[in-house]
Write a protein that holds these residues in place. Structure first.
Motif, mmCIF file in Angstrom:
data_model
loop_
_atom_site.group_PDB
_atom_site.id
_atom_site.type_symbol
_atom_site.label_atom_id
_atom_site.label_comp_id
_atom_site.label_asym_id
_atom_site.label_seq_id
_atom_site.Cartn_x
_atom_site.Cartn_y
_atom_site.Cartn_z
ATOM 1 N N UNK A 1 -0.619 7.642 -5.835
ATOM 2 C CA UNK A 1 -0.567 6.870 -7.075
ATOM 3 C C UNK A 1 0.836 6.921 -7.682
ATOM 4 N N UNK A 2 1.473 8.056 -7.579
ATOM 5 C CA UNK A 2 2.791 8.251 -8.183
ATOM 6 C C UNK A 2 3.840 7.301 -7.605
ATOM 7 N N UNK A 3 3.789 7.067 -6.305
ATOM 8 C CA UNK A 3 4.806 6.213 -5.688
ATOM 9 C C UNK A 3 4.431 4.732 -5.661
ATOM 10 N N UNK A 4 3.208 4.400 -6.029
ATOM 11 C CA UNK A 4 2.750 3.005 -6.001
ATOM 12 C C UNK A 4 3.528 2.149 -7.003
ATOM 13 N N UNK A 5 3.802 0.941 -6.594
ATOM 14 C CA UNK A 5 4.521 -0.018 -7.434
ATOM 15 C C UNK A 5 3.669 -0.414 -8.631
ATOM 16 N N UNK A 6 4.328 -0.546 -9.775
ATOM 17 C CA UNK A 6 3.687 -1.055 -10.996
ATOM 18 C C UNK A 6 4.476 -2.276 -11.457
ATOM 19 N N UNK B 1 -3.313 3.761 -2.001
ATOM 20 C CA UNK B 1 -3.147 3.177 -3.340
ATOM 21 C C UNK B 1 -2.507 1.808 -3.208
ATOM 22 N N UNK B 2 -3.116 0.826 -3.850
ATOM 23 C CA UNK B 2 -2.556 -0.527 -3.895
ATOM 24 C C UNK B 2 -1.724 -0.688 -5.160
ATOM 25 N N UNK B 3 -0.699 -1.512 -5.085
ATOM 26 C CA UNK B 3 0.210 -1.738 -6.215
ATOM 27 C C UNK B 3 -0.552 -2.174 -7.461
ATOM 28 N N UNK B 4 -0.043 -1.763 -8.605
ATOM 29 C CA UNK B 4 -0.641 -2.138 -9.882
ATOM 30 C C UNK B 4 -0.130 -3.483 -10.350
ATOM 31 N N UNK C 1 -9.441 3.441 2.897
ATOM 32 C CA UNK C 1 -8.997 2.756 4.107
ATOM 33 C C UNK C 1 -8.535 3.820 5.102
ATOM 34 N N UNK C 2 -9.483 4.499 5.744
ATOM 35 C CA UNK C 2 -9.132 5.626 6.615
ATOM 36 C C UNK C 2 -8.297 5.239 7.834
ATOM 37 N N UNK C 3 -8.270 3.958 8.199
ATOM 38 C CA UNK C 3 -7.474 3.535 9.356
ATOM 39 C C UNK C 3 -6.008 3.291 8.998
ATOM 40 N N UNK C 4 -5.705 3.256 7.711
ATOM 41 C CA UNK C 4 -4.325 3.023 7.277
ATOM 42 C C UNK C 4 -3.494 4.278 7.549
ATOM 43 N N UNK C 5 -2.312 4.112 8.162
ATOM 44 C CA UNK C 5 -1.477 5.287 8.454
ATOM 45 C C UNK C 5 -1.001 6.022 7.193
ATOM 46 N N UNK C 6 -1.062 5.395 6.038
ATOM 47 C CA UNK C 6 -0.662 6.040 4.793
ATOM 48 C C UNK C 6 -1.805 6.783 4.110
ATOM 49 N N UNK C 7 -3.009 6.675 4.668
ATOM 50 C CA UNK C 7 -4.182 7.267 4.027
ATOM 51 C C UNK C 7 -4.056 8.788 3.946
ATOM 52 N N UNK D 1 0.847 -1.187 0.000
ATOM 53 C CA UNK D 1 0.000 0.000 0.000
ATOM 54 C C UNK D 1 0.884 1.238 0.000
ATOM 55 N N UNK D 2 0.419 2.259 -0.705
ATOM 56 C CA UNK D 2 1.185 3.497 -0.856
ATOM 57 C C UNK D 2 0.302 4.712 -0.578
ATOM 58 N N UNK D 3 0.958 5.804 -0.275
ATOM 59 C CA UNK D 3 0.246 7.040 0.034
ATOM 60 C C UNK D 3 -0.246 7.763 -1.216
#
Length: 134
Positions: free
Chosen positions: A39-44, A92-95, A79-85, A35-37
């Protein structure tokens, strides 16, 4: 300049290419549920691009020309409970398409095994030929 490609060169290079393919699949699966904070940093997902290396008609092998990023977009999830939200509670979940990656892993393993079999068959035929001369 090296001599002409042998069956061992051809299969060995193909096995090397399949190992690269397996490495990218492993990377993709390792990052699939991250999970990422943003879209730009999310893994593809990444994929190798193969190139045919033809020595002469009927004698060719393969090599990895480059590794590219997949066009699968990361998925925005609430996912408001996620610290990265973010402020609105999204992460953002990985692509990565895990199902496609598992299928690719099975295909890669099969291609690798096919080339191992080619090498074993060639070795066996060479040994049979040597024994005929004794």
């Amino acid at each position: 300049m090296p001599g002409p490609m042998s069956v061992f060169d051809i299969s060995g290079r193909a096995m090397s290419a399949q190992l690269s393919r397996l490495n990218t699949t492993a990377s993709n699966l390792a990052n699939a549920r991250t999970t990422y904070a943003s879209e730009k940093e999310a893994y593809r997902a990444i994929k190798p691009v193969f190139k045919t290396i033809e020595e002469r008609p009927g004698v060719a092998t393969v090599q990895v020309e480059k590794v590219i990023q997949s066009d699968i977009k990361p998925i925005k999830r609430h996912d408001p409970t996620n610290p990265l939200a973010d402020d609105e509670g999204y992460v953002w979940d990985a692509g990565v398409d895990e199902t496609a990656e598992l299928i690719d892993m099975l295909e890669t393993a099969r291609q690798y095994q096919n080339n191992v079999q080619v090498m074993q068959t060639a070795k066996s035929l060479i040994l049979d030929t040597v024994r005929m001369g004794k």
